[in-house]
Scaffold this motif. Structure first.
Motif, PDB file in Angstrom:
ATOM      1  N   SER A 284       0.827  -1.220   0.000  1.00  0.00           N
ATOM      2  CA  SER A 284       0.000   0.000   0.000  1.00  0.00           C
ATOM      3  C   SER A 284       0.858   1.266   0.000  1.00  0.00           C
ATOM      4  O   SER A 284       0.599   2.213   0.750  1.00  0.00           O
ATOM      5  CB  SER A 284      -0.947   0.005   1.207  1.00  0.00           C
ATOM      6  OG  SER A 284      -1.756  -1.146   1.225  1.00  0.00           O
ATOM      7  N   VAL A 285       1.870   1.286  -0.850  1.00  0.00           N
ATOM      8  CA  VAL A 285       2.803   2.412  -0.887  1.00  0.00           C
ATOM      9  C   VAL A 285       2.245   3.551  -1.739  1.00  0.00           C
ATOM     10  O   VAL A 285       1.885   3.359  -2.903  1.00  0.00           O
ATOM     11  CB  VAL A 285       4.180   1.976  -1.427  1.00  0.00           C
ATOM     12  CG1 VAL A 285       5.057   3.190  -1.739  1.00  0.00           C
ATOM     13  CG2 VAL A 285       4.876   1.075  -0.415  1.00  0.00           C
ATOM     14  N   SER A 286       2.184   4.736  -1.149  1.00  0.00           N
ATOM     15  CA  SER A 286       1.842   5.968  -1.865  1.00  0.00           C
ATOM     16  C   SER A 286       2.945   6.982  -1.627  1.00  0.00           C
ATOM     17  O   SER A 286       3.567   7.013  -0.566  1.00  0.00           O
ATOM     18  CB  SER A 286       0.501   6.535  -1.389  1.00  0.00           C
ATOM     19  OG  SER A 286      -0.567   5.669  -1.727  1.00  0.00           O
ATOM     20  N   ARG A 287       3.176   7.811  -2.645  1.00  0.00           N
ATOM     21  CA  ARG A 287       4.154   8.894  -2.499  1.00  0.00           C
ATOM     22  C   ARG A 287       3.554  10.160  -3.089  1.00  0.00           C
ATOM     23  O   ARG A 287       3.236  10.211  -4.279  1.00  0.00           O
ATOM     24  CB  ARG A 287       5.464   8.544  -3.204  1.00  0.00           C
ATOM     25  CG  ARG A 287       6.549   9.630  -3.028  1.00  0.00           C
ATOM     26  CD  ARG A 287       6.957   9.752  -1.572  1.00  0.00           C
ATOM     27  NE  ARG A 287       8.099  10.621  -1.359  1.00  0.00           N
ATOM     28  CZ  ARG A 287       8.020  11.898  -0.952  1.00  0.00           C
ATOM     29  NH1 ARG A 287       6.821  12.451  -0.757  1.00  0.00           N
ATOM     30  NH2 ARG A 287       9.110  12.603  -0.754  1.00  0.00           N
TER      31      ARG A 287
ATOM     32  N   THR B 293       5.100   8.302   1.413  1.00  0.00           N
ATOM     33  CA  THR B 293       4.208   9.097   2.253  1.00  0.00           C
ATOM     34  C   THR B 293       3.394   8.186   3.159  1.00  0.00           C
ATOM     35  O   THR B 293       3.136   8.504   4.326  1.00  0.00           O
ATOM     36  CB  THR B 293       3.277   9.946   1.376  1.00  0.00           C
ATOM     37  OG1 THR B 293       4.077  10.734   0.480  1.00  0.00           O
ATOM     38  CG2 THR B 293       2.413  10.864   2.217  1.00  0.00           C
ATOM     39  N   SER B 294       2.996   7.043   2.630  1.00  0.00           N
ATOM     40  CA  SER B 294       2.279   6.041   3.416  1.00  0.00           C
ATOM     41  C   SER B 294       2.584   4.663   2.858  1.00  0.00           C
ATOM     42  O   SER B 294       3.066   4.529   1.737  1.00  0.00           O
ATOM     43  CB  SER B 294       0.763   6.307   3.385  1.00  0.00           C
ATOM     44  OG  SER B 294       0.271   6.246   2.062  1.00  0.00           O
ATOM     45  N   GLY B 295       2.289   3.632   3.650  1.00  0.00           N
ATOM     46  CA  GLY B 295       2.607   2.273   3.251  1.00  0.00           C
ATOM     47  C   GLY B 295       3.981   1.859   3.740  1.00  0.00           C
ATOM     48  O   GLY B 295       4.686   2.630   4.404  1.00  0.00           O
ATOM     49  N   SER B 296       4.374   0.635   3.427  1.00  0.00           N
ATOM     50  CA  SER B 296       5.643   0.100   3.924  1.00  0.00           C
ATOM     51  C   SER B 296       6.431  -0.569   2.809  1.00  0.00           C
ATOM     52  O   SER B 296       5.855  -1.098   1.849  1.00  0.00           O
ATOM     53  CB  SER B 296       5.403  -0.911   5.055  1.00  0.00           C
ATOM     54  OG  SER B 296       4.695  -2.040   4.571  1.00  0.00           O
TER      55      SER B 296
ATOM     56  N   THR C  31       0.313  13.008  -6.927  1.00  0.00           N
ATOM     57  CA  THR C  31       0.406  11.632  -6.441  1.00  0.00           C
ATOM     58  C   THR C  31       1.278  10.842  -7.400  1.00  0.00           C
ATOM     59  O   THR C  31       0.848  10.445  -8.481  1.00  0.00           O
ATOM     60  CB  THR C  31      -0.986  10.984  -6.343  1.00  0.00           C
ATOM     61  OG1 THR C  31      -1.813  11.770  -5.483  1.00  0.00           O
ATOM     62  CG2 THR C  31      -0.891   9.570  -5.784  1.00  0.00           C
TER      63      THR C  31
ATOM     64  N   CYS D 245      11.518   4.475  -4.089  1.00  0.00           N
ATOM     65  CA  CYS D 245      10.917   4.016  -2.833  1.00  0.00           C
ATOM     66  C   CYS D 245      11.327   2.579  -2.521  1.00  0.00           C
ATOM     67  O   CYS D 245      11.655   2.246  -1.387  1.00  0.00           O
ATOM     68  CB  CYS D 245       9.393   4.125  -2.902  1.00  0.00           C
ATOM     69  SG  CYS D 245       8.767   5.821  -2.800  1.00  0.00           S
TER      70      CYS D 245
ATOM     71  N   ASN E  41      -1.016   3.808  -3.794  1.00  0.00           N
ATOM     72  CA  ASN E  41      -1.450   2.561  -3.165  1.00  0.00           C
ATOM     73  C   ASN E  41      -0.935   1.319  -3.913  1.00  0.00           C
ATOM     74  O   ASN E  41      -1.683   0.428  -4.273  1.00  0.00           O
ATOM     75  CB  ASN E  41      -2.989   2.521  -3.086  1.00  0.00           C
ATOM     76  CG  ASN E  41      -3.474   1.484  -2.088  1.00  0.00           C
ATOM     77  OD1 ASN E  41      -2.863   1.262  -1.056  1.00  0.00           O
ATOM     78  ND2 ASN E  41      -4.585   0.837  -2.409  1.00  0.00           N
TER      79      ASN E  41
END
Length: 265
Positions: A17-20, A69-72, A30, A61, A34
């Protein structure tokens, strides 16, 4: 036999669920939206998509060059978010190799000194047997004392590949590694990357715009507008070209071939 099964192999790269996002509330972009994907060990993955699709952000990433920004992001079993900047730099130096379109060699250093530079920067003493094996693998055993200016473009990229291989990394990330090479030389470099997967079990993730280069991979991952929209297993040049043409005309991304599970090369 005891009837038990070995646990499934852990992927070498896993994005969940990676977003940047870049910019502020009024001009937010964006770059990744996700994205979740797992990349197995000893595989060759090509990442493709139109300009602005998020390919470079995906690579940055996944390789720990940029923080989502979010996710792992987990690489070789390590959660990159758990590492402070100094530890992350050390981790990248020891466990990740990079090959870029620009060879990024130091002109004053010999081939062998360029290849061993990452080890020496890490405070490690290069093992002669490992260095010799890597130089032989990339076909430069007889060029070890040459300087970059005395080499062809293809030979310089081979030095860059040897530099990435010498630390025996968990994964090598390539960003258009054949973009500056002619067709024949590019094919030689791509075959070298393919052999490093097949012979020594290296894991490679390569961003490319070239369907011919992508066809050397086990799997092609397609991005558009920051989203993962499809994959091809065991791709051919014709299949990759067709998918990129669909993306290029901005037809419905659902037309892209969805993930398939086949026997990998």
């Amino acid at each position: 036999m005891n009837g038990t099964q070995d646990p499934p192999a852990q992927p070498v790269v896993h994005l969940e669920s990676v977003s940047r996002l870049y910019g502020g509330p009024k001009n937010r972009v964006t770059a990744l939206d996700n994205v979740s994907i797992s990349l197995e060990r000893a595989t060759f993955t090509a990442v493709m998509g139109p300009s602005g699709s998020g390919k470079s952000t995906f690579l940055h990433c996944a390789a720990g060059l940029d923080r989502p920004t979010s996710g792992s992001v987990h690489l070789d079993g390590v959660d990159l978010a758990s590492l402070r900047e100094k530890s992350l730099t050390k981790f990248r130096r020891e466990r990740i190799g990079f090959v870029f379109q620009a060879f990024n060699l130091l002109p004053a250093l010999s081939v062998v000194d360029n290849v061993t530079l990452p080890l020496r920067l890490a405070g490690a003493r290069p093992k002669k047997a490992v260095v010799n094996a890597v130089l032989e693998q990339v076909g430069l055993s007889d060029k070890r004392r040459s300087r970059p200016g005395e080499l062809s473009g293809g030979q310089q990229q081979r030095v860059a590949i040897a530099r990435a291989l010498v630390t025996q990394p968990a994964v090598i990330f390539g960003d258009e590694p054949t973009g500056a090479l002619d067709t024949r030389t590019a094919a030689e470099v791509l075959m070298l990357l393919r052999q490093s997967v097949d012979v020594v079990g290296q894991t490679i993730v390569m961003v490319t715009h070239d369907p011919v280069a992508a066809a050397y991979a086990d799997r092609v991952v397609f991005l558009a507008d920051g989203r993962l929209i499809g994959t091809l297993e065991r791709p051919t040049v014709e299949q990759v070209t067709e998918q990129m043409q669909k993306l290029g005309t901005w037809s419905d991304p659902s037309q892209l071939q969805k993930p398939e599970h086949g026997v990998r090369r």
